[in-house]
Design an enzyme around this catalytic site. Sequence first.
Site, PDB file in Angstrom:
ATOM      1  NE  ARG A 409      -3.187   2.750   2.599  1.00  0.00           N
ATOM      2  CZ  ARG A 409      -3.852   3.245   3.635  1.00  0.00           C
ATOM      3  NH1 ARG A 409      -3.887   2.570   4.764  1.00  0.00           N
ATOM      4  NH2 ARG A 409      -4.486   4.389   3.540  1.00  0.00           N
ATOM      5  CG  ASN A 410       1.487   5.678  -2.024  1.00  0.00           C
ATOM      6  OD1 ASN A 410       1.528   6.366  -1.014  1.00  0.00           O
ATOM      7  ND2 ASN A 410       2.015   6.082  -3.168  1.00  0.00           N
ATOM      8  N   PRO A 411       0.963   4.720   1.467  1.00  0.00           N
ATOM      9  CG  PRO A 411       2.624   5.556   2.873  1.00  0.00           C
ATOM     10  CD  PRO A 411       2.418   4.672   1.698  1.00  0.00           C
ATOM     11  CB  SER A 416       3.798   6.502  -7.327  1.00  0.00           C
ATOM     12  OG  SER A 416       4.028   7.836  -7.719  1.00  0.00           O
ATOM     13  N   GLY A 450      -4.386   3.253  -3.890  1.00  0.00           N
ATOM     14  CA  GLY A 450      -3.006   3.067  -3.461  1.00  0.00           C
ATOM     15  C   GLY A 450      -2.630   1.657  -3.060  1.00  0.00           C
TER      16      GLY A 450
END
Length: 591
Positions: A409-411, A416, A450
């Site tokens: 996961r993108n926090p 991106s 994300g």
Amino acid sequence: FFRAASTRQHPGPMSKFSPARVKALVHAFQSYDFDGDGNLSADEVMRILVEMGMDGCREDAEDIVRRLDTDGDGKISAQELASAGRADLERLDSIASRAQAIGIGASTAHGFKLIPTLHGRDCIKAAFQLPEVGGYAQRCLPDNDSWQQQLKEVAMRHRTGRHDTYHDPAFPPEPNSLAGDGDAPSVLAQAATQWRRVADLAAENPAGAALFPPGGACTDSVQPGKAGARHFLAALVAIATRPELLDRVFPPEQELNEAGVYVARFWRDGAYRVVLVDDWLPCDAQGQLVAASSGLMDHFWVPLLEKAWAKLNGSYSAIARGTFPEALLALTGSLLPRTVPLRGYRRDREGQGALWGQLRGLLADGSLVGCGSKAKRQQGIAPSTVYLLLGLHEVDMRSAGLQRLVHVRNPWAKGSVWTGAYADSEAWSQVPDAVRAELWGPTGAPGANGFWWMSFADFCEQLYCVYLGRACRSEAESVFRIALEAAPGHPDPCFVVTPSNGGRGEVHLTGPDAHALPQGAAQSLLTATLRVTRGPCRDPDALDAVARVRAGGWHCLAASVAAGEGLLVQVAADAPTRCYLHVACPNPCTV
């Protein structure tokens, strides 16, 4: 050996024991005063001998006390120690020398104190002492009733009309709070042109506002703002998925209040520190937050926690530095940090299998895991960015067989994401419908909000490292928290941890907060040496593991020992300084 002096003592030459040597010996034995009453009892003497591995300790301990106890109170005082005859002094000198060699002691000159915890584990730490540095005492409070009392006083002053709102004198809404002395001007310091109260920002939302949305913290839209504290905020997003961890940092009984005062709790410099902040937040010329936010202007837990972290560190500019693992430790006080570079696993399939098993075990035990990207963009993965590792899953592909997939996961949710294999729906055509629905979850597609999946081989190839915040299982491990001081010209503090049945031990060394040290001491170098011992003696064939850190840094040392062996840790410094250690060993173990 310890009964060698059991014959009747007699006067004789004392040349070996000068007044200075006798004084040092008295001081050494006072350090074994476990209950702090200023005397040594037979139980305390016996405890020293037990930890040295001696048999028949009760008889020896009672004999030592009986011989030195001249006033008949059943204990040995400092005066009685100083008045001992030569034979007894030689006996005590032998005990003290061996005890010091293997690191036994309760409250030594370095500030050790042995304290039992609620979980039955021993905890060695110093009593809470604020460093003698200007401003540090104003930035935080001990984790006791003092902060609750101060909070009540602020609320009382507000209710009685003596003060309109709380203004924090230690972290006022001024330029020095944005960029402190010696800090380089930050993007936030340049963008912030005004400060606004949470109450005023909340009043602009017709639907109302709160610290948290209904149901607890939501991390789907957290935005990092301009302070640059992405490592800290990524760790905050990670712990927010675990309410029991977030409640420790941000006491849940809090709510938006007109007095404008809030509390946060962090682990820093060997203890939990409580930080009180007011509700003034940095904003731009349009009145919009330039600090971190929850993504919505009606929930304020994220910017208030970021402000508390900035206050503890001295300014908003100061929190741009740091790493994800140390932020996890600061936010929890219990998740042990470690960084695992992935380069060595990229061509090693057997090593990948071992790492896969280790990561699955850590996630199952409640650890939090992140990963760091490389310095350049890789198939959609942003450079030098922290991502969160959420899970591992083995999927039976229809034609490709069993595949290992990683959930990442993108926090920041909208940032991106991975664009390689398994990043789009087409790659999932080989996955059974029921499994696909389970893994994608409510998003209905990979890459949404994300979140994404990628193969474990691509994970090892495209990412730079794995960040571990390891949770220790209380039924399987003991954790020792150790605070000590080291200085050139003084004996290097040391201790031995011995797992009775052997196993792997970890030592996490942390340098002190640079803002908590006098000028010049922030550059002092701490060196920790880890050795394997057999009983009280060092194993001559064992290789030393060495870690070196400066203020604010951390390092992990680890070694495996067999039954009957221990881990000896010795710390040295090139300037007077503090250091803090977390030591984890399999149960049962002693220190």
